[in-house]
Scaffold this motif. Sequence first.
Motif, mmCIF file in Angstrom:
data_model
loop_
_atom_site.group_PDB
_atom_site.id
_atom_site.type_symbol
_atom_site.label_atom_id
_atom_site.label_comp_id
_atom_site.label_asym_id
_atom_site.label_seq_id
_atom_site.Cartn_x
_atom_site.Cartn_y
_atom_site.Cartn_z
ATOM 1 N N PRO A 207 22.369 20.901 61.213
ATOM 2 C CA PRO A 207 21.131 20.503 61.855
ATOM 3 C C PRO A 207 20.767 18.904 61.453
ATOM 4 C CG PRO A 207 20.517 22.682 60.813
ATOM 5 C CD PRO A 207 22.129 22.017 60.336
ATOM 6 N N LEU A 208 21.151 18.434 60.348
ATOM 7 C CA LEU A 208 20.876 17.190 59.894
ATOM 8 C C LEU A 208 21.699 16.279 60.627
ATOM 9 C CD1 LEU A 208 19.259 15.148 58.287
ATOM 10 C CD2 LEU A 208 20.959 15.681 56.477
ATOM 11 N N LEU A 209 23.122 16.617 60.604
ATOM 12 C CA LEU A 209 24.055 15.819 61.440
ATOM 13 C C LEU A 209 23.786 15.786 62.847
ATOM 14 C CD1 LEU A 209 26.798 14.318 61.042
ATOM 15 C CD2 LEU A 209 27.885 16.370 61.555
ATOM 16 N N LEU A 210 23.434 16.756 63.380
ATOM 17 C CA LEU A 210 22.924 16.680 64.892
ATOM 18 C C LEU A 210 21.917 15.825 65.143
ATOM 19 C CD1 LEU A 210 23.527 18.207 67.513
ATOM 20 C CD2 LEU A 210 22.083 19.993 67.252
ATOM 21 N N GLY A 211 20.725 15.873 64.302
ATOM 22 C CA GLY A 211 19.549 15.370 64.333
ATOM 23 C C GLY A 211 19.961 13.865 64.466
ATOM 24 N N ILE A 212 20.852 13.361 63.536
ATOM 25 C CA ILE A 212 21.405 11.921 63.199
ATOM 26 C C ILE A 212 21.900 11.413 64.366
ATOM 27 C CG2 ILE A 212 22.736 10.285 62.088
ATOM 28 C CD1 ILE A 212 22.145 11.958 59.642
ATOM 29 N N VAL A 213 22.833 12.504 64.956
ATOM 30 C CA VAL A 213 23.612 11.878 66.121
ATOM 31 C C VAL A 213 22.833 11.695 67.655
ATOM 32 C CG1 VAL A 213 25.286 12.759 67.478
ATOM 33 C CG2 VAL A 213 26.140 12.641 65.383
ATOM 34 N N TYR A 214 22.057 12.724 67.529
ATOM 35 C CA TYR A 214 21.023 12.788 68.521
ATOM 36 C C TYR A 214 19.999 11.598 68.563
ATOM 37 C CZ TYR A 214 18.170 15.049 72.216
ATOM 38 O OH TYR A 214 17.461 15.257 73.562
ATOM 39 N N GLY A 215 19.640 11.163 67.685
ATOM 40 C CA GLY A 215 18.725 10.108 67.424
ATOM 41 C C GLY A 215 19.314 8.832 67.705
ATOM 42 N N PHE A 216 20.503 8.634 67.278
ATOM 43 C CA PHE A 216 21.309 7.431 67.681
ATOM 44 C C PHE A 216 21.558 7.454 69.185
ATOM 45 C CE2 PHE A 216 23.041 6.918 63.205
ATOM 46 C CZ PHE A 216 22.399 5.688 62.885
ATOM 47 N N TRP A 217 21.924 8.394 69.547
ATOM 48 C CA TRP A 217 22.457 8.463 71.093
ATOM 49 C C TRP A 217 21.124 8.436 71.948
ATOM 50 C CZ3 TRP A 217 24.979 13.602 73.253
ATOM 51 C CH2 TRP A 217 25.446 13.325 74.632
ATOM 52 N N ALA A 218 19.960 8.915 71.588
ATOM 53 C CA ALA A 218 18.855 8.811 72.428
ATOM 54 C C ALA A 218 18.418 7.191 72.358
ATOM 55 C CB ALA A 218 17.660 9.594 71.843
ATOM 56 N N SER A 219 18.340 6.700 70.979
ATOM 57 C CA SER A 219 17.625 5.305 70.974
ATOM 58 C C SER A 219 18.772 4.397 71.671
ATOM 59 C CB SER A 219 17.732 5.069 69.592
ATOM 60 O OG SER A 219 18.956 4.775 68.903
ATOM 61 N N GLY A 220 20.191 4.617 71.649
ATOM 62 C CA GLY A 220 20.906 3.894 72.358
ATOM 63 C C GLY A 220 20.845 4.015 73.884
ATOM 64 N N ILE A 221 20.536 5.030 74.546
ATOM 65 C CA ILE A 221 20.341 5.047 75.986
ATOM 66 C C ILE A 221 18.955 4.415 76.241
ATOM 67 C CG2 ILE A 221 19.686 6.727 77.631
ATOM 68 C CD1 ILE A 221 21.305 8.839 76.371
ATOM 69 N N ARG A 222 17.940 4.802 75.428
ATOM 70 C CA ARG A 222 16.719 3.797 75.586
ATOM 71 C C ARG A 222 16.966 2.424 75.408
ATOM 72 N NH1 ARG A 222 11.014 4.904 73.012
ATOM 73 N NH2 ARG A 222 9.673 4.227 74.528
ATOM 74 N N ARG A 223 17.502 1.970 74.538
ATOM 75 C CA ARG A 223 17.730 0.602 74.229
ATOM 76 C C ARG A 223 18.256 -0.053 75.737
ATOM 77 N NH1 ARG A 223 21.803 -2.855 71.400
ATOM 78 N NH2 ARG A 223 22.876 -0.995 71.402
#
Length: 131
Positions: free
Chosen positions: A27-43
């Motif tokens: 779950p920690l790894l999934l959270g890190i990847v998801y957070g990077f992905w979401a911030s990249g899309i939003r950026r």
Amino acid sequence: MAHAAPASRTSGLRSMAAGSRLSMALPLLLGIVYGFWASGIRRDAGPITTGNVLFGFLTGIIVAVVTFGIHRASSRLPRELRAVTWAAWAGIAFGYLYSLTDATVLRSTIMALTVAVGVFAAMFYRYYTHE
């Protein structure tokens, strides 16, 4: 009648600790990847801002906590409900990421339902064949 020798207690504790670390790490790894992905899309190829970094941390933490909670609670559910729970969570998570791309609500919903149906089929098959 011959009986098998009892397993040593340390090997069971070691495997439990390894399983516990793995159930925390995924779950920690999934959270890190998801957070990077979401911030990249939003950026959207713009500059990295404090708000964007905070958004990535927040979404990553939420995904990690919910995934860990579902993982812990799903072992007590019947296999059908367990598959529905993982499918719903996958659909919600993917639908939210897809909605960040400025897609319409209808398109985001259709894509989320498609992912949820696929995850349900895969998880139901896994739980049905491994229980």
